[in-house]
Design an enzyme around this catalytic site. Structure first.
Site, PDB file in Angstrom:
ATOM      1  N   SER A   1       0.973  -0.814  -0.111  1.00  0.00           N
ATOM      2  CA  SER A   1      -0.286  -0.365   0.186  1.00  0.00           C
ATOM      3  C   SER A   1       0.882   1.090   0.371  1.00  0.00           C
ATOM      4  CB  SER A   1      -0.959   0.467   1.462  1.00  0.00           C
ATOM      5  OG  SER A   1      -0.017   0.291   2.175  1.00  0.00           O
ATOM      6  N   ASP A   2       0.369   2.705  -0.661  1.00  0.00           N
ATOM      7  CA  ASP A   2       1.216   3.594  -0.638  1.00  0.00           C
ATOM      8  C   ASP A   2       0.732   4.159   1.490  1.00  0.00           C
ATOM      9  OD1 ASP A   2       2.529   5.551  -0.123  1.00  0.00           O
ATOM     10  OD2 ASP A   2       1.465   6.941  -1.691  1.00  0.00           O
ATOM     11  N   TRP A   3       1.961   4.883   1.724  1.00  0.00           N
ATOM     12  CA  TRP A   3       1.980   5.318   2.778  1.00  0.00           C
ATOM     13  C   TRP A   3       0.470   5.988   3.984  1.00  0.00           C
ATOM     14  CZ3 TRP A   3       6.990   6.827   5.998  1.00  0.00           C
ATOM     15  CH2 TRP A   3       6.535   7.424   7.094  1.00  0.00           C
TER      16      TRP A   3
ATOM     17  N   ALA B   1      -1.964   4.581   3.720  1.00  0.00           N
ATOM     18  CA  ALA B   1      -3.254   4.038   3.188  1.00  0.00           C
ATOM     19  C   ALA B   1      -4.864   3.381   3.373  1.00  0.00           C
ATOM     20  CB  ALA B   1      -2.793   4.045   1.800  1.00  0.00           C
TER      21      ALA B   1
END
Ligand code: NOJ
Length: 778
Positions: A302-304, A306
């Site tokens: 995932s992104d930070w 997210a």
């Protein structure tokens, strides 16, 4: 195939349809349990990975999904406290990001493999985006080389340096197609075009991963940000992409497809949503399109934060719901939100299918570790001597200088103002950006250090021809700080023969969360420019920027405009190479420069519409009333110190059947006095199709060095599949009929054209722009 990407579905297979009667007759105990969908990564995992999964406790599995921050970019490793080491011993961490250093990471890895119950190695990651210590030009500038080999080499050097510093994994390439320069992250990608973007995506994956991912000189690539992160509404970072399925498939997906085919080991999901479905929870896109249709077998991170942010999106009410959505959609690793490790325990225990999803995620993470060779040689990335010798080596600096030289784009050159003459003269370098070393490192500088940078000013001074005097005044800094004053700048400029005016944006005006509503020059930069024009001296603009800027007035008043972007550690030396004509500039714009902010987003590749733009204002057409319909500088634009004449574009056959190639060739002659590179560009148009096709689509290009007076013939070989149209519910369809091809020096500077006819319809599984045109130079 309709994607139906507005749906967030379950990962359990739908039970076989039952008749109304049988449902009515069934008692609760007779309802067959839902079958879990079989998951490839579980069956294809190695015996080692399967054995490990069989031994792991639920907590150890959840721990593998945990990517924790070991610091922040500015304070690497700062969070690796004794308490953190305890977590590693307990198997609560799968990976760290924002860490570095052969020795400190070696110690951490030792704890993981020697002191945790199962000895599973950790993955160390960082955003190594355009260099680790040897910083190359920012990505948009690397794309402006129009040479995937340049990117591949830069990525290979980045891998060499970062792996020497103990890293296994980079969060690059960023392959988001972006057409709105208000979006600050445009600096991180390859620009506006899916064909160019796909070539650059593939090159970077190949550069980072090499031919052997288990070698300690290569690292795992992360192709990001999967979805349509580059299309946020209004250009505001993180914003919703409200785009059609057509755009998603034809514009935003091709680079991801190309990266998948190049074997990218991981992908990152985008922060944003597409029409209300956050990509981090989009099962149809991740599990459906990426894994099932395209066969992507790598890991997804995932992104930070997210996963936790799915609650902000409004698709999950609790952290548990957010985690379940992400896991079901196919996300494997949780970057820093700690939702998957901490909040889905009960849900997983209550649902066999979810438990299977968890096992699959663990399998993909362990398989990534295995591909990197970490089970067999966990300490291979921790050779401090290698780290010392590799970072910023003379060869790496040399490669950075070459890339920087090749990335510059000469936008305007009235009466051959550039290159500068080497006869004795005084040149006033004006503009605080000339001495700003930090800006040359751009957004994401990994371990790049300002003290490593040759500033534009220093490069000009150190490489000036004998007898040339360089004077300098800052005049103004983009953010208005520093001691600079206009008066000194005017006095310095007035005493010189000519002005090199270094203006634009600094590093902090583009990048993540750096969207601007107005992409003209920062006010004091524009004021500095006006003051310089008022001196009456000839002015060459050296533009520093991470995005296209609306510089219509400044460009009109300058003799020459050289767009240097942000060039990395060798910025000043590279600039000197171009300014004094050691080499001719040959970079090309990977995205157009608009006349005004109000004209964005715009692309050469738009649909023609029923009332195509006509400059005649008495007609009601698809144009603005107040500015011309053309951008200031077109996609593909870039001038040379030499001149090139194009011959006739010739098609080997006028009709082409399925399975045959489209072969087109064109001679190009360097009619100028200097050996130089030309970027020969091939565009296609399907004039009549079942759905309207873009006015022009890039379908091939080649940067070719042609000595003065010589001719090279470039042959493009394409497959009819490269003309396929995405049709919802059907896939990629090649329609029979006419195709027009044009070759030129930009999307607007067309020199020759031809057409061919495709005789058959075919259906392919491949995004057309992701396919590569072969080129041959003779
Ligand atoms: C957020 C950014 O969107 C992403 O590109 C980056 O890789 C992560 N932060 C980690 O730094």
């Amino acid at each position: 195939m309709g994607l139906g990407f507005a749906l967030v579905g379950s990962s359990c297979a739908t039970p076989s349809p039952q008749t109304t009667e049988s449902v009515a007759e069934a008692t609760p105990t007779e309802v067959p349990p839902e079958a879990c969908k079989p998951i490839d990564s579980l069956t294809t995992a190695s015996t080692r990975v399967k054995d490990l999964i069989a031994q792991m406790t639920l907590d150890e599995k959840l721990g593998q999904l945990n990517q924790a921050a070991g610091g922040r970019s500015k304070s690497l490793n700062s969070k690796l406290t004794p308490e953190e080491l305890e977590k590693v011993r307990r198997g609560e961490i799968g990976s760290y990001l924002h860490v570095a250093g052969a020795e400190p990471l070696g110690e951490l890895q030792r704890v993981a493999v020697e002191e945790s119950r199962l000895g599973i190695p950790l993955l160390f990651a960082m955003d190594v985006v355009h260099g680790y210590r040897t910083i190359f030009p920012v990505p948009i500038a690397m794309a402006a080389t129009w040479d995937p080999e340049d990117w591949k080499q830069a990525a290979a050097i980045s891998a060499d340096e970062s792996s020497a510093a103990g890293l296994h994994w980079t969060f690059a390439p960023m392959v988001d197609i972006a057409r709105d320069p208000r979006w600050g992250r445009i600096v991180e990608g390859a620009g506006a075009d899916p064909y160019l973007g796909a070539r650059m995506a593939k090159a970077q994956v190949e550069g980072y991963q090499g031919t052997d991912l288990s070698s300690p000189e290569t690292i795992l690539a992360t192709t990001k940000h999967f979805g349509a992160y580059g299309a946020p509404t209004g250009g505001r970072d993180y914003g919703s992409a409200d785009i059609s399925e057509q755009s998603l498939m034809e514009i935003y997906m091709p680079p991801f497809y190309a990266a998948t085919r190049a074997g990218t080991g991981s992908m990152m999901t985008a922060f944003n949503d597409i029409a209300g479905v956050p990509t981090t929870a989009n099962e149809t896109l991740i599990d459906g399109l990426l894994r099932e249709k395209w066969g992507f077998d790598g890991m997804i991170v995932s992104d930070w934060n997210a996963i936790a942010e799915l609650m902000n999106h409004g698709v999950a009410a609790t952290r548990e719901e957010a985690g379940v959505l992400a896991l079901k959609a196919g996300v494997d690793m949780d970057m820093t939100s700690n939702v998957l490790p901490a909040d889905i325990r009960n849900a997983v225990q209550a649902d066999d299918c979810l438990m299977q999803d968890l096992d699959a995620a663990v399998a993909r993470i362990l398989t990534a570790k295995e591909r990197l060779g970490l089970f067999d040689a966990p300490m291979a990335y921790h050779d401090a001597q290698r780290e010392k010798e590799t970072l910023l080596s003379p060869q790496h600096r040399q490669a950075a200088r070459k890339a920087a030289t090749r990335a510059m784009v000469l936008l305007k050159n009235k009466n051959g103002a550039l290159p500068l003459s080497s006869s004795p003269q005084t040149i006033a370098v004006i503009g605080g950006l000339a001495e700003d070393k930090m800006t040359q490192l751009g957004s994401w500088r990994a371990q790049g250090k300002p003290e490593d940078v040759v500033s534009l000013l220093d490069g000009l001074k150190q490489n000036a021809p004998e007898g040339t005097r360089i004077t300098y005044a800052a005049g103004a800094f983009p953010k208005g700080d520093g001691e600079a004053t206009l008066d000194t700048a005017i006095a310095t400029a007035s005493a010189a023969d000519r002005i090199l005016l270094v203006i634009g944006e600094d590093y902090d005006l583009s990048g993540e969360a750096r969207s601007r509503s107005d992409i003209t020059l920062p006010r004091n930069q524009a004021a500095l420019a006006e003051a310089m024009f008022a001196t009456g001296k000839p002015v060459t603009i050296i533009l520093v920027t991470g995005r296209p800027l609306a510089i219509e007035s400044e460009a009109a008043q300058a003799d020459a405009v050289l767009n240097t972007w942000m060039l990395g550690v060798e910025a000043g030396n590279a600039l000197a190479d171009v300014i004094w004509g050691k080499t001719s500039p040959a970079g090309r714009l990977p995205i157009e420069f608009p006349r005004r902010t109000g004209a964005v987003p715009h692309t050469y590749s738009e649909y023609p519409g029923g009332r195509p733009a006509d400059p005649d204002l008495t007609k009601d057409t698809n144009r603005f009333m107040d500015i011309p319909i053309t951008p200031l500088f077109q996609f593909g634009h870039g001038l040379s110190y030499s001149q090139f004449e194009y011959g006739e574009l010739n098609a080997a056959a006028s009709t082409v059947q399925t399975g045959e190639d489209i072969i087109l060739s064109i001679p190009v002659t360097n009619t100028g006095k200097m050996d130089a590179d030309e970027v020969i560009q091939l565009y296609m148009r399907d004039p009549y199709a079942s759905i309207a096709r873009p006015k022009r689509e890039l379908r091939g290009f080649q940067r070719v060095n042609i000595p003065a007076g010589e001719t090279r013939t470039l042959t493009f070989t394409l497959s009819p599949d490269q003309a396929a149209i995405y049709k919802s519910g059907q896939g990629w369809v090649v329609e029979p009929g006419k195709l027009e091809f044009v070759v030129g020096a930009s999307a607007a500077d067309i020199r020759s054209s031809t057409e061919i006819t495709l005789t058959q319809q075919t259906i392919t599984g491949t995004p057309a722009s992701a396919l590569s045109t072969r080129t041959r130079i003779e």
